[in-house]
Design a protein around this motif. Structure first.
Motif, short mmCIF file in Angstrom:
data_model
loop_
_atom_site.label_atom_id
_atom_site.label_comp_id
_atom_site.label_asym_id
_atom_site.label_seq_id
_atom_site.Cartn_x
_atom_site.Cartn_y
_atom_site.Cartn_z
N SER A 111 0.83 -1.22 0.00
CA SER A 111 0.00 0.00 0.00
C SER A 111 0.86 1.26 0.00
N TRP A 112 2.13 1.09 -0.01
CA TRP A 112 3.15 2.15 0.03
C TRP A 112 2.82 3.36 -0.87
N PRO A 113 2.61 3.20 -2.20
CA PRO A 113 2.37 4.42 -3.00
C PRO A 113 1.09 5.16 -2.63
N ASP A 114 0.10 4.45 -2.14
CA ASP A 114 -1.14 5.12 -1.73
C ASP A 114 -0.86 6.07 -0.56
N TYR A 115 -0.04 5.61 0.38
CA TYR A 115 0.27 6.48 1.54
C TYR A 115 1.17 7.64 1.10
N GLU A 116 2.05 7.40 0.15
CA GLU A 116 2.88 8.51 -0.35
C GLU A 116 2.00 9.56 -1.02
N ARG A 117 1.11 9.08 -1.89
CA ARG A 117 0.19 10.01 -2.58
C ARG A 117 -0.58 10.84 -1.56
N ALA A 118 -1.10 10.18 -0.53
CA ALA A 118 -1.88 10.89 0.48
C ALA A 118 -1.03 11.93 1.21
N SER A 119 0.29 11.72 1.25
CA SER A 119 1.18 12.68 1.90
C SER A 119 1.84 13.62 0.89
N LYS A 120 1.29 13.61 -0.32
CA LYS A 120 1.81 14.48 -1.40
C LYS A 120 3.27 14.20 -1.77
N ILE A 121 3.67 12.95 -1.63
CA ILE A 121 5.01 12.53 -2.07
C ILE A 121 4.83 11.76 -3.38
N ASP A 137 -9.45 3.81 -0.77
CA ASP A 137 -10.19 2.55 -0.69
C ASP A 137 -11.48 2.60 -1.50
N ILE A 138 -11.78 1.52 -2.16
CA ILE A 138 -13.07 1.42 -2.83
C ILE A 138 -14.16 1.24 -1.77
N GLN A 139 -15.31 1.84 -2.05
CA GLN A 139 -16.48 1.68 -1.16
C GLN A 139 -17.59 1.06 -2.00
N ASP A 140 -18.67 0.68 -1.34
CA ASP A 140 -19.77 0.06 -2.09
C ASP A 140 -20.62 1.13 -2.77
N SER A 141 -20.05 1.79 -3.78
CA SER A 141 -20.80 2.80 -4.51
C SER A 141 -20.22 3.03 -5.90
N TRP A 142 -21.08 3.39 -6.84
CA TRP A 142 -20.66 3.70 -8.21
C TRP A 142 -19.76 4.93 -8.21
N ASP A 143 -20.10 5.88 -7.34
CA ASP A 143 -19.31 7.10 -7.25
C ASP A 143 -17.84 6.77 -6.92
N SER A 144 -17.67 5.81 -6.03
CA SER A 144 -16.33 5.39 -5.65
C SER A 144 -15.59 4.77 -6.84
N VAL A 145 -16.29 3.95 -7.62
CA VAL A 145 -15.69 3.36 -8.81
C VAL A 145 -15.25 4.48 -9.78
N LEU A 146 -16.12 5.47 -9.96
CA LEU A 146 -15.80 6.58 -10.87
C LEU A 146 -14.57 7.36 -10.40
N PHE A 197 1.84 -5.03 -10.98
CA PHE A 197 0.58 -4.42 -11.45
C PHE A 197 0.05 -3.36 -10.48
N ASN A 198 -0.49 -2.29 -11.06
CA ASN A 198 -1.23 -1.31 -10.28
C ASN A 198 -2.52 -1.95 -9.78
N ASP A 199 -2.92 -1.59 -8.57
CA ASP A 199 -4.12 -2.19 -7.98
C ASP A 199 -5.15 -1.11 -7.63
N PRO A 200 -6.19 -0.98 -8.46
CA PRO A 200 -7.22 0.03 -8.17
C PRO A 200 -8.20 -0.41 -7.07
N ASP A 201 -7.92 -1.50 -6.40
CA ASP A 201 -8.70 -2.04 -5.29
C ASP A 201 -9.76 -3.04 -5.76
N MET A 202 -10.58 -3.49 -4.82
CA MET A 202 -11.38 -4.71 -5.04
C MET A 202 -12.54 -4.52 -6.04
N LEU A 203 -12.99 -5.64 -6.59
CA LEU A 203 -14.23 -5.65 -7.38
C LEU A 203 -15.40 -5.70 -6.40
N ILE A 204 -16.37 -4.81 -6.59
CA ILE A 204 -17.53 -4.80 -5.68
C ILE A 204 -18.78 -5.35 -6.36
#
Ligand code: GLA
Length: 408
Positions: A191-201, A220-229, A251-258
């Protein structure tokens, strides 16, 4: 001088290979199931024995994967996410599973999952605690890697809560080394790059790809279409950076299939499946396979779409077109000079006709054109020259996916 230089090159490549991830895994995007999005940190096994994070849930999902065709379609990993551990390490300093919820222990669970021909994944955290407040791996990387290997774990997701982001470019590779040192091939999800992104690194994706098989880039993906978008928007915005590091083994991981959860319509589910396929994303479902309805199951089992996701080229697709009518086209290069495309609709209106030529989508010239196959609806569309018009009807918040193979 030349000899010395040659020696140096050999030495440097040795050091790089020793320090890099060396497990031969994830040559195509990993497929499987993961508990987090659907079951979260539900630890109430007294009141919700079927839905809590405990061994029964993972055994149930392994059974469903085998008996309902998911394993045959390529879904392989059964992944335990957060909240599996006991709040305390044992007297030897090892992580241990919560004894009430995992009375048989993780090793036995791994044995069960393996007996069904599947693989087991687990979760830990780079910092002092997991995001859910369970013991973290900081200061325990080696012992935790050994423990997971002894248990027979096949995949590890290492999260980054309660950690100093600045230490991740050294720390995650230390876990890579610890995993390599166990001798057990363990697919490593960072999850390393996600935390860097969140810290603007700005993440160093070359380093990340060298050390991780898959990595989360975004929220994180949530149970919503908006989240997928939102996730798709982020991938479009960063597509050049992200596509550059997508390859067999990384591979890049855009998170789980809902798909099959509460929020997506059938059209939206087809659209998530098509987009994750064009992105060469891990296909990790987070849903309840015991109660999933047949139309969602069918979407998850779409062989043609899975085949595009699993194409050996490992390349990530990119957005190549946006229209005024809220349509987008994403294309991906496949092996053997074939290409895939998704026409993705953000429209909230009615089904709409979308027309284009392969030339417009920048498909390379071929002498005899392409044979085109609609993989969403599983039907051949015929042969097309580069300048011939293809016409599709695309439903609102839906997608059409096709594959184009050069005619020999
Ligand atoms: C973070 C991760 C999620 C999940 C939770 C568990 O938010 O990004 O995928 O693992 O932690 O607490």
């Amino acid at each position: 001088m030349v000899k010395m230089l040659q020696c140096l090159v050999v030495l440097v490549s040795l050091v790089v290979s020793v320090h890099g991830l060396d497990n031969g895994l994830a040559l195509t995007p990993p497929m499987g199931w993961m508990s987090w999005e659907r079951f979260r940190c539900n630890i109430d096994c007294k009141n919700q024995p079927n839905d809590c994070i405990g061994e029964k849930l993972f055994m149930d999902m392994a059974d469903r994967m085998v008996e309902d065709g998911f394993k045959d379609a390529g879904y392989e990993y059964v992944n335990i996410d957060d909240c599996w551990a006991s709040k305390e390490r044992d007297s030897a300093g090892k992580l241990q599973a919560d004894p009430d919820r995992f009375p048989s222990g993780i090793k036995k669970l791994a044995d069960y999952v393996h007996s069904r021909g599947l693989k087991l994944g687990i979760y830990n955290d780079f910092g002092t605690k997991t995001c859910g407040g369970y013991p973290g791996s900081l200061g325990h990387l080696e012992v935790d890697a050994k423990t997971f290997a002894e248990w027979g774990v096949d995949m590890l997701k290492m999260d980054g809560c309660y950690a100093d982001v600045k230490t991740m470019p050294q720390g995650y590779p230390n876990m890579t080394k610890a995993l390599n040192a166990t001798g057990r091939p363990i697919l490593f999800s960072c999850s390393w790059p996600d935390y860097e992104r969140a810290s603007k690194i700005q993440p160093d994706y070359k380093l990340i790809a060298k050390n991780c098989n898959i990595w989360r880039n975004y929220i994180d993906i949530q149970d919503s279409w908006d989240s997928v978008l939102k996730i798709i928007d982020y991938y479009a915005q960063e597509q050049d950076t992200l596509a550059a590091v997508s390859a067999p083994g990384s591979f890049n991981d855009p998170d789980m299939l809902i798909i099959g959860d509460f929020s997506l319509s059938v059209e939206q589910a087809k659209a998530q499946m098509a987009m994750w396929s064009i992105l060469a994303a891990p296909m990790l479902m987070s849903n309840d396979l015991r109660t999933i309805s047949p139309e969602f199951r069918e979407i998850l089992l779409n062989k043609e779409v899975i085949q595009i996701n699993q194409d050996p080229s490992g390349k990530m697709g990119k957005r190549v077109m946006q229209t005024q009518s809220h349509m987008e086209v994403w294309t991906r290069e496949l092996s053997s000079n074939a290409l895939a495309a998704v026409i993705f609709s953000r429209s909230q209106s009615a089904p709409a006709i979308f027309e284009t030529t392969l030339e417009n989508l920048k498909f390379p010239t071929t002498s005899k054109g392409y044979s085109v196959f609609d993989v969403t609806d599983n039907k051949p569309l015929g042969n097309y020259a580069l300048n011939e018009t293809l016409s599709f009807i695309v439903n609102p918040s839906g997608a059409v996916m096709f594959k184009a193979t050069p005619i020999a």
